[in-house]
Design an enzyme around this catalytic site. Structure first.
Site, short mmCIF file in Angstrom:
data_model
loop_
_atom_site.label_atom_id
_atom_site.label_comp_id
_atom_site.label_asym_id
_atom_site.label_seq_id
_atom_site.Cartn_x
_atom_site.Cartn_y
_atom_site.Cartn_z
N CYS A 86 0.85 -1.20 0.00
CA CYS A 86 0.00 0.00 0.00
C CYS A 86 0.88 1.25 0.00
O CYS A 86 1.17 1.82 1.04
CB CYS A 86 -0.93 -0.02 1.22
N THR A 105 -25.74 3.38 12.47
CA THR A 105 -26.82 3.10 11.54
C THR A 105 -27.63 4.36 11.31
O THR A 105 -27.68 5.23 12.17
CB THR A 105 -27.76 1.97 12.04
N TYR A 106 -28.17 4.44 10.11
CA TYR A 106 -29.05 5.57 9.79
C TYR A 106 -30.46 5.01 9.55
O TYR A 106 -31.34 5.70 9.07
CB TYR A 106 -28.55 6.30 8.55
N ASN A 107 -30.61 3.70 9.86
CA ASN A 107 -31.89 3.01 9.63
C ASN A 107 -32.39 3.13 8.20
O ASN A 107 -33.58 3.24 7.96
CB ASN A 107 -32.96 3.51 10.61
N THR A 108 -31.42 3.14 7.26
CA THR A 108 -31.84 3.18 5.86
C THR A 108 -31.14 2.04 5.12
O THR A 108 -30.09 1.55 5.55
CB THR A 108 -31.42 4.49 5.18
N THR A 133 -30.99 -2.48 10.42
CA THR A 133 -29.93 -3.17 9.66
C THR A 133 -29.01 -3.99 10.56
O THR A 133 -27.94 -4.41 10.12
CB THR A 133 -29.09 -2.14 8.88
N GLU A 149 -23.18 3.97 1.97
CA GLU A 149 -23.43 2.66 2.60
C GLU A 149 -22.27 1.71 2.32
O GLU A 149 -21.90 0.90 3.17
CB GLU A 149 -24.77 2.10 2.10
#
Length: 457
Positions: A96, A351-354, A363, A428
């Site tokens: 890297c 989480t954004y609950n999407t 999720t 995401e």
């Protein structure tokens, strides 16, 4: 003399070759919080590409930068130049050059001896002695035993104290895992205002830029002729959500027996060894990077290729981060345990609950499947987890991507990144990369800390 590793200029503008520039910028705008964090915790004092991509998730970024700053700059057992040299040794296991160059600069800035940058034969024996544990941690951490620890702490004048060794192990695991994030997110070389074309050649990796280019051409050709419509990826998304819902309901209905759970883990572990990413050609390691690498042929891949599919099982409850690792690290290297713990929790609970276009989605099962699948590839097993869920939730292209990013990140391509979860947002997918990075770091730490505990008992 130029100590940086040579690289090709980036193909795309912006911090990532995989994510359109406007998506990164849009996500963080000129987020004041991010700028404050950079001022407070960046060792280079600039907003680098890793930080820009991570800042899509500002909450997480703060945990990340705080712990990284602590291990590089705050009071600790190791002198500052040692810390950056260890980062170079860790990043070199995955070729890297992005991270290597970043730390070559920092090594010199903190008073490191320039001659060491000619390669491993120029460094003190004490640092050389880390080669073995660096190699094992990066590729097959389950092989680390208390004998490796004894060798390091009992070598006469070159010995490591336990606090120094824990500091070194935390740095090695951090930079192996960060290399996964760099490749998994297609992080571009930094642009330098001081050079005429604006590109200061710090690379994603030495042959990656041309690989990415070739890969993109293949990809564009294949996508135009492919029958993958939006409808397909939409129905893929619906199917995944349906499976998540069903798992939730099944859980309430029936408990699998312990035997059945054992079998599912062993099956998943065995199968994960056979998930192959890309052709297994022996890669050329550029001479630039190879000066920092001992035994470049050693990797995760050999052991699957030779049919040595016996990966021992590490029962998580026998040695957990929460009950064992955390307290050992804190005891030997003060606050880093708290900072790492906060970072692990943050990424696991973020989480954004999407999900893609859907809102109000829990999720948790998906995040847990991603984290546990990485640990499964390292032989770590949670007794109370049903590994059948991994199979239900992680499609084949995602498994290939996870395996590549975690075990041989230098082979990640844009095509792999694009091929899974086609309806999902880039933010995401960055979240996925953060989960993979932290799961990998935690797996490496568990094996190393368990060996240190055994040495102590």
């Amino acid at each position: 003399m130029e100590k940086r590793v040579q690289v090709s200029p980036p193909l795309t503008r912006g911090p990532s070759a995989f994510i359109p520039e406007n998506e990164v910028m849009q996500a963080n705008g000129l987020d004041e919080r991010t700028n404050l964090l950079v001022e407070e915790y960046s060792t280079s004092g600039r907003l680098d590409n890793i930080t820009q991509v991570m800042s899509i998730h500002t909450q997480y970024l703060e945990s990340f930068l705080r712990s990284q700053f602590y291990m590089l700059r705050m009071d600790g057992p190791l002198p500052l130049p040692y810390r950056h040299y260890i980062a170079i040794m860790a990043a070199a296991r995955h070729q890297c050059s992005y991270l290597i160059n970043m730390h070559v600069d920092e090594f010199l800035k903190t008073g490191g001896i320039a001659e060491w940058l000619n390669g491993l034969e120029y460094i003190p024996q004490r640092l050389k002695n880390l080669n073995e544990i660096n190699k094992l941690l990066a590729h097959r951490p389950w092989l680390i035993t208390k004998e490796h620890i004894q060798k390091l702490v009992k070598t006469g004048e070159n010995n490591w104290s336990l606090p120094e060794l824990v500091h070194a192990v935390v740095l090695l695991a951090h930079y192996h895992a960060l290399a996964s994030f760099v490749f998994g997110s297609g992080i571009n070389p930094e642009r330098d205002p001081d050079t005429s074309n604006g590109v200061r050649l710090i690379a994603v990796n030495n042959f990656c830029v041309c690989d990415l280019a070739n890969d993109n051409n293949i990809e564009n050709a294949s996508l135009t002729s492919s029958n993958f419509g939006i409808a397909d990826s939409l129905s893929e998304l619906e199917a995944l959500m349906e499976r998540m819902k069903r798992l939730q309901e099944d859980k309430e209905d029936e408990e699998a027996s312990q035997e059945e759970m054992d079998t599912r883990f062993e099956k998943e572990k065995k199968e994960s060894l056979l998930v192959i990413s890309g052709a297994f050609d022996d890669e050329i390691v550029s001479t630039d990077v190879s000066r920092y690498v001992e035994d470049p042929g050693f990797g995760y891949k050999d052991f699957a290729r030779r049919g040595e599919d016996h990966l021992p099982t590490f029962r998580a409850q026998d040695y957990t981060w929460e009950n064992h690792g955390f307290s050992l690290v804190n005891r030997l290297y003060s606050d880093i345990g708290h900072l790492l713990d906060e970072k692990f929790r943050m990424v696991y609970n973020l989480t954004y609950n999407t999900m893609a276009t859907h809102e109000d989605v829990d999720t948790t099962t998906l995040r847990r499947a991603l984290f546990n699948y990485v640990h499964c590839m390292y032989g770590i097993r949670y007794d109370d987890y049903d590994y059948g869920e991994v199979n239900q939730l992680l499609e084949r292209s995602l498994k290939v991507y996870i395996k590549t990013v975690t075990c041989y990140p230098e082979r990640t391509t844009k095509r792999m990144y694009d091929s899974y979860w086609r309806q999902f947002k880039h933010s995401e997918k960055v979240h996925v990369n953060l989960l993979l990075m932290e799961a990998r770091m935690q797996a490496e730490l568990l094996y190393a800390l368990r060996a240190i505990t055994r040495h102590l008992t």
